[in-house]
Design a protein around this motif. Structure first.
Motif, PDB file in Angstrom:
ATOM      1  N   GLU A 256       0.864  -1.243   0.089  1.00  0.00           N
ATOM      2  CA  GLU A 256       0.020  -0.210  -0.066  1.00  0.00           C
ATOM      3  C   GLU A 256       0.745   1.285  -0.024  1.00  0.00           C
ATOM      4  OE1 GLU A 256      -2.637  -0.126   3.088  1.00  0.00           O
ATOM      5  OE2 GLU A 256      -3.789  -1.896   2.384  1.00  0.00           O
ATOM      6  N   ARG A 257       2.146   0.908   0.193  1.00  0.00           N
ATOM      7  CA  ARG A 257       2.928   2.473   0.183  1.00  0.00           C
ATOM      8  C   ARG A 257       4.213   1.826  -0.369  1.00  0.00           C
ATOM      9  NH1 ARG A 257       4.241   5.554   5.327  1.00  0.00           N
ATOM     10  NH2 ARG A 257       5.610   3.712   5.776  1.00  0.00           N
ATOM     11  N   ILE A 258       4.899   2.642  -1.410  1.00  0.00           N
ATOM     12  CA  ILE A 258       6.126   2.557  -2.050  1.00  0.00           C
ATOM     13  C   ILE A 258       7.123   3.343  -1.608  1.00  0.00           C
ATOM     14  CG2 ILE A 258       7.052   2.264  -4.340  1.00  0.00           C
ATOM     15  CD1 ILE A 258       4.660   0.320  -3.755  1.00  0.00           C
ATOM     16  N   PRO A 259       8.258   3.018  -1.239  1.00  0.00           N
ATOM     17  CA  PRO A 259       9.675   3.505  -0.815  1.00  0.00           C
ATOM     18  C   PRO A 259      10.233   4.211  -2.076  1.00  0.00           C
ATOM     19  CG  PRO A 259       9.863   1.540  -0.510  1.00  0.00           C
ATOM     20  CD  PRO A 259       8.510   1.306  -0.710  1.00  0.00           C
TER      21      PRO A 259
ATOM     22  N   ASP B 250      15.433  17.084   2.768  1.00  0.00           N
ATOM     23  CA  ASP B 250      13.996  17.948   3.374  1.00  0.00           C
ATOM     24  C   ASP B 250      12.879  17.099   2.954  1.00  0.00           C
ATOM     25  OD1 ASP B 250      15.985  19.193   4.783  1.00  0.00           O
ATOM     26  OD2 ASP B 250      15.922  21.300   3.836  1.00  0.00           O
ATOM     27  N   ASP B 251      12.525  17.197   1.761  1.00  0.00           N
ATOM     28  CA  ASP B 251      11.391  16.545   1.344  1.00  0.00           C
ATOM     29  C   ASP B 251      10.893  15.283   1.727  1.00  0.00           C
ATOM     30  OD1 ASP B 251      10.953  18.931  -0.201  1.00  0.00           O
ATOM     31  OD2 ASP B 251      11.634  18.233  -2.058  1.00  0.00           O
ATOM     32  N   GLY B 252      12.130  14.608   2.115  1.00  0.00           N
ATOM     33  CA  GLY B 252      11.656  13.124   2.833  1.00  0.00           C
ATOM     34  C   GLY B 252      12.037  11.858   1.764  1.00  0.00           C
ATOM     35  N   TYR B 253      12.958  12.207   0.857  1.00  0.00           N
ATOM     36  CA  TYR B 253      13.305  11.007  -0.198  1.00  0.00           C
ATOM     37  C   TYR B 253      13.932   9.917   0.724  1.00  0.00           C
ATOM     38  CZ  TYR B 253      11.166  13.013  -4.099  1.00  0.00           C
ATOM     39  OH  TYR B 253      10.018  13.513  -5.175  1.00  0.00           O
ATOM     40  N   ARG B 254      14.022   8.700   0.323  1.00  0.00           N
ATOM     41  CA  ARG B 254      14.704   7.697   1.251  1.00  0.00           C
ATOM     42  C   ARG B 254      16.161   7.491   0.547  1.00  0.00           C
ATOM     43  NH1 ARG B 254      11.814   5.052   5.074  1.00  0.00           N
ATOM     44  NH2 ARG B 254      10.060   6.361   5.833  1.00  0.00           N
ATOM     45  N   ARG B 255      16.068   7.940  -0.494  1.00  0.00           N
ATOM     46  CA  ARG B 255      17.620   7.408  -1.330  1.00  0.00           C
ATOM     47  C   ARG B 255      17.930   8.386  -2.276  1.00  0.00           C
ATOM     48  NH1 ARG B 255      17.111   6.759  -6.670  1.00  0.00           N
ATOM     49  NH2 ARG B 255      15.921   4.999  -6.569  1.00  0.00           N
ATOM     50  N   ILE B 256      19.215   8.807  -2.384  1.00  0.00           N
ATOM     51  CA  ILE B 256      19.739   9.727  -3.397  1.00  0.00           C
ATOM     52  C   ILE B 256      20.512   9.035  -4.683  1.00  0.00           C
ATOM     53  CG2 ILE B 256      21.319  11.757  -3.935  1.00  0.00           C
ATOM     54  CD1 ILE B 256      18.723  12.542  -2.073  1.00  0.00           C
ATOM     55  N   LYS B 257      20.029   9.164  -5.891  1.00  0.00           N
ATOM     56  CA  LYS B 257      20.834   8.842  -6.874  1.00  0.00           C
ATOM     57  C   LYS B 257      21.415   9.818  -7.889  1.00  0.00           C
ATOM     58  CE  LYS B 257      18.740   6.838 -10.675  1.00  0.00           C
ATOM     59  NZ  LYS B 257      18.206   5.622 -11.581  1.00  0.00           N
TER      60      LYS B 257
ATOM     61  N   ASN C 124      17.007  -2.395 -12.697  1.00  0.00           N
ATOM     62  CA  ASN C 124      16.185  -1.439 -12.867  1.00  0.00           C
ATOM     63  C   ASN C 124      15.209  -1.736 -13.837  1.00  0.00           C
ATOM     64  OD1 ASN C 124      14.832   1.145 -13.298  1.00  0.00           O
ATOM     65  ND2 ASN C 124      16.507   2.226 -13.572  1.00  0.00           N
ATOM     66  N   ILE C 125      13.864  -1.998 -13.672  1.00  0.00           N
ATOM     67  CA  ILE C 125      12.767  -2.464 -14.554  1.00  0.00           C
ATOM     68  C   ILE C 125      12.162  -1.129 -15.132  1.00  0.00           C
ATOM     69  CG2 ILE C 125      10.893  -3.757 -15.143  1.00  0.00           C
ATOM     70  CD1 ILE C 125      11.726  -5.727 -12.765  1.00  0.00           C
ATOM     71  N   LYS C 126      12.062  -0.849 -16.402  1.00  0.00           N
ATOM     72  CA  LYS C 126      11.251   0.204 -17.013  1.00  0.00           C
ATOM     73  C   LYS C 126      10.346  -0.408 -18.012  1.00  0.00           C
ATOM     74  CE  LYS C 126      14.860   3.847 -16.461  1.00  0.00           C
ATOM     75  NZ  LYS C 126      15.901   4.723 -17.133  1.00  0.00           N
ATOM     76  N   PRO C 127       9.200  -0.257 -17.417  1.00  0.00           N
ATOM     77  CA  PRO C 127       8.173  -1.105 -18.263  1.00  0.00           C
ATOM     78  C   PRO C 127       7.981  -0.808 -19.590  1.00  0.00           C
ATOM     79  CG  PRO C 127       7.126  -0.418 -16.072  1.00  0.00           C
ATOM     80  CD  PRO C 127       8.580   0.262 -16.297  1.00  0.00           C
ATOM     81  N   ALA C 128       8.013   0.375 -20.068  1.00  0.00           N
ATOM     82  CA  ALA C 128       8.145   0.826 -21.638  1.00  0.00           C
ATOM     83  C   ALA C 128       9.096   0.051 -22.333  1.00  0.00           C
ATOM     84  CB  ALA C 128       8.199   2.318 -21.765  1.00  0.00           C
ATOM     85  N   ARG C 129      10.306   0.171 -21.865  1.00  0.00           N
ATOM     86  CA  ARG C 129      11.443  -0.392 -22.471  1.00  0.00           C
ATOM     87  C   ARG C 129      11.237  -1.858 -22.666  1.00  0.00           C
ATOM     88  NH1 ARG C 129      15.731   0.984 -19.111  1.00  0.00           N
ATOM     89  NH2 ARG C 129      15.545  -1.187 -18.224  1.00  0.00           N
TER      90      ARG C 129
ATOM     91  N   PRO D 211       6.346  -7.897  -4.799  1.00  0.00           N
ATOM     92  CA  PRO D 211       7.191  -8.075  -3.415  1.00  0.00           C
ATOM     93  C   PRO D 211       8.567  -7.922  -3.706  1.00  0.00           C
ATOM     94  CG  PRO D 211       6.247  -9.967  -4.257  1.00  0.00           C
ATOM     95  CD  PRO D 211       5.646  -9.163  -5.114  1.00  0.00           C
ATOM     96  N   ASN D 212       9.114  -8.124  -4.950  1.00  0.00           N
ATOM     97  CA  ASN D 212      10.541  -7.989  -5.065  1.00  0.00           C
ATOM     98  C   ASN D 212      11.239  -6.789  -5.581  1.00  0.00           C
ATOM     99  OD1 ASN D 212      13.097  -9.338  -4.916  1.00  0.00           O
ATOM    100  ND2 ASN D 212      13.144  -9.526  -7.210  1.00  0.00           N
ATOM    101  N   PHE D 213      10.299  -5.693  -5.439  1.00  0.00           N
ATOM    102  CA  PHE D 213      10.676  -4.221  -5.470  1.00  0.00           C
ATOM    103  C   PHE D 213      11.143  -3.796  -4.356  1.00  0.00           C
ATOM    104  CE2 PHE D 213       8.280  -5.007  -9.675  1.00  0.00           C
ATOM    105  CZ  PHE D 213       9.060  -3.931 -10.497  1.00  0.00           C
ATOM    106  N   THR D 214      12.203  -4.220  -3.774  1.00  0.00           N
ATOM    107  CA  THR D 214      12.603  -4.099  -2.410  1.00  0.00           C
ATOM    108  C   THR D 214      13.697  -2.862  -2.454  1.00  0.00           C
ATOM    109  OG1 THR D 214      14.529  -5.661  -2.790  1.00  0.00           O
ATOM    110  CG2 THR D 214      12.562  -6.509  -1.608  1.00  0.00           C
ATOM    111  N   LEU D 215      14.053  -2.406  -3.406  1.00  0.00           N
ATOM    112  CA  LEU D 215      15.280  -1.008  -3.532  1.00  0.00           C
ATOM    113  C   LEU D 215      14.100   0.131  -3.860  1.00  0.00           C
ATOM    114  CD1 LEU D 215      17.585  -2.351  -5.691  1.00  0.00           C
ATOM    115  CD2 LEU D 215      17.845  -2.321  -3.207  1.00  0.00           C
ATOM    116  N   PRO D 216      14.386   1.241  -3.264  1.00  0.00           N
ATOM    117  CA  PRO D 216      13.467   2.285  -3.428  1.00  0.00           C
ATOM    118  C   PRO D 216      13.464   2.797  -4.891  1.00  0.00           C
ATOM    119  CG  PRO D 216      14.815   2.736  -1.410  1.00  0.00           C
ATOM    120  CD  PRO D 216      15.434   1.458  -2.013  1.00  0.00           C
ATOM    121  N   GLY D 217      12.620   3.094  -5.514  1.00  0.00           N
ATOM    122  CA  GLY D 217      12.289   3.541  -6.863  1.00  0.00           C
ATOM    123  C   GLY D 217      12.596   4.720  -7.166  1.00  0.00           C
TER     124      GLY D 217
END
Length: 375
Positions: free
Chosen positions: A137-140, A163-170, A270-275, A318-324
């Motif tokens: 129900e929530r996606i990091p 400050d916005d609250g992002y869980r990971r910086i890329k 990294n899964i990009k559905p369109a590609r 369930p296997n989307f365990t890394l922040p998207g």
């Protein structure tokens, strides 16, 4: 179903970005996007299916681009879908089988299949995440930071995103812009900051000695350093690099993913559905990676709310365990063509409702539309 009663609309729109987005492959100041609406007989504005095409205006990232996708849809894919729709039985499985028999055109195929899928799910009242098998129900989510004009500007951006609250910086990197920005970010924000980098294919295997030096920065992963077809080069790097290697542009199909895993060329995907040709295929790649213990995350392509809603549904698996990279609407746009999606404690919440759950704001959409074609 009478194929003549189906309305198919291609709509091109352009939305200004909040700030320019620069990678190793270029810079964008606005998002030009191709949208497809599939309206079966009896559908309404609320039940028509919408999809967002992943094509860019020019072939700088993918071989397909907006002009070629329009041609493929108009000349091949939509006429084929109309012919299939005139036959007996459910449309979606027959359309998927026909698309699988056609070579190439993944971005065009994904747009068509996704619009049909959205329409059929809306008609039967099923959310896309339920169809795909997701239950979160929530996606990091993390944020992808483009290449700025200076280190100071980079640090300002990163500070704001935290400050916005992002869980990971890329961080986007390229030769000449890697060690210095990484050192500055680590010094400013500490070793505990979840940090990864994305090269968008900017390096070559001759850069392996240099890339090994990135281990010093405690990165979550190094994404797509080499060209998409260089799986052996990625395997060589992965064998010596302590930092996990992630593949993005190399992941074009289930078979390509299986080859990468078999060769030891990737530690995450990294899964990009369109590609890859659409959301059901993206689900199959997710399942393959899960079976091999390879974690995945859902990539971003500066989507509008139409694409963002569908990506959130996929990321419920369930296997989307890394922040998207499914950033909040305000990361890219002041106005979107659907409802906004904003962070709640570092997460995005998939929309309720059937299909993707995206609610198109037709007033905004009309304002940003540059061309409409009925097929």
């Amino acid at each position: 179903m009478s194929s003549g009663d189906i309305e198919v609309e291609l709509r091109e729109a352009e939305l200004p970005l909040v700030r320019p987005f620069r990678t190793s492959r270029g810079v964008e100041t606005s998002k030009r996007v191709l949208l497809l609406r599939w309206s079966p007989p009896g559908s309404t504005a609320a039940t028509a299916g919408w999809a967002e095409c992943g094509a860019d205006p020019e072939p700088t990232y993918y071989p397909e681009y907006i002009a070629t996708v329009r041609l493929a849809l108009a000349d091949v894919l939509v006429p084929m879908a109309r012919e299939i729709a005139a036959g007996d039985g459910p449309l979606l499985p027959r359309l998927r089988a026909a698309l699988a028999d056609l070579p190439g055109m993944p971005l065009a195929k994904s747009a068509l299949e996704s619009a049909v899928l959205d329409a059929e799910l809306r008609a039967c009242g099923m959310p896309l995440r339920t169809y795909l098998g997701g239950d979160r129900e929530r996606i990091p989510v993390g944020v992808s930071v483009g290449i700025p004009d200076s280190i100071d500007e980079l640090l300002d951006w990163v500070s704001g995103y935290l400050d916005d609250g992002y869980r990971r910086i890329k961080l986007k990197v390229r030769p000449g812009w890697d060690v210095e920005p990484l050192r500055a970010v680590r010094e400013a924000f500490g070793d505990a900051l979840p940090l990864q980098v994305d090269a968008n294919q900017a390096y070559r295997t001759s850069d392996i000695p240099h890339l090994l030096g990135l281990d010093a920065f405690g990165l979550l992963l190094l994404e797509q350093p080499f060209p998409a077809d260089d799986l052996l080069g990625h395997a060589r790097l992965a064998a010596d690099l302590a930092t996990p290697v992630c593949l993005d542009e190399s992941i074009t199909s289930v078979g390509a993913t299986a080859a990468a895993i078999s060769l030891g060329a990737t530690d995450s995907v990294n899964i990009k559905p369109a590609r890859v040709g659409g959301y059901p295929i993206a689900r199959s790649i997710h399942d393959l990676c899960a079976a091999h213990g390879v974690p995945v995350f859902c990539g971003g392509m500066l989507e509008t709310g139409i694409g963002r809603a569908m990506n959130l549904a996929l990321a419920c698996l369930p296997n989307f365990t890394l922040p998207g990279d499914i950033s909040a609407t305000s990361r890219y746009y002041e106005r979107d063509i659907t409802q906004h999606f904003e962070l709640v404690d570092g997460h995005l919440v998939p929309p309720e409702g059937p299909g993707s759950g995206a609610i198109v704001d037709h007033d905004v959409l009309d304002d940003v539309t540059t061309a409409v074609t009925m097929l």
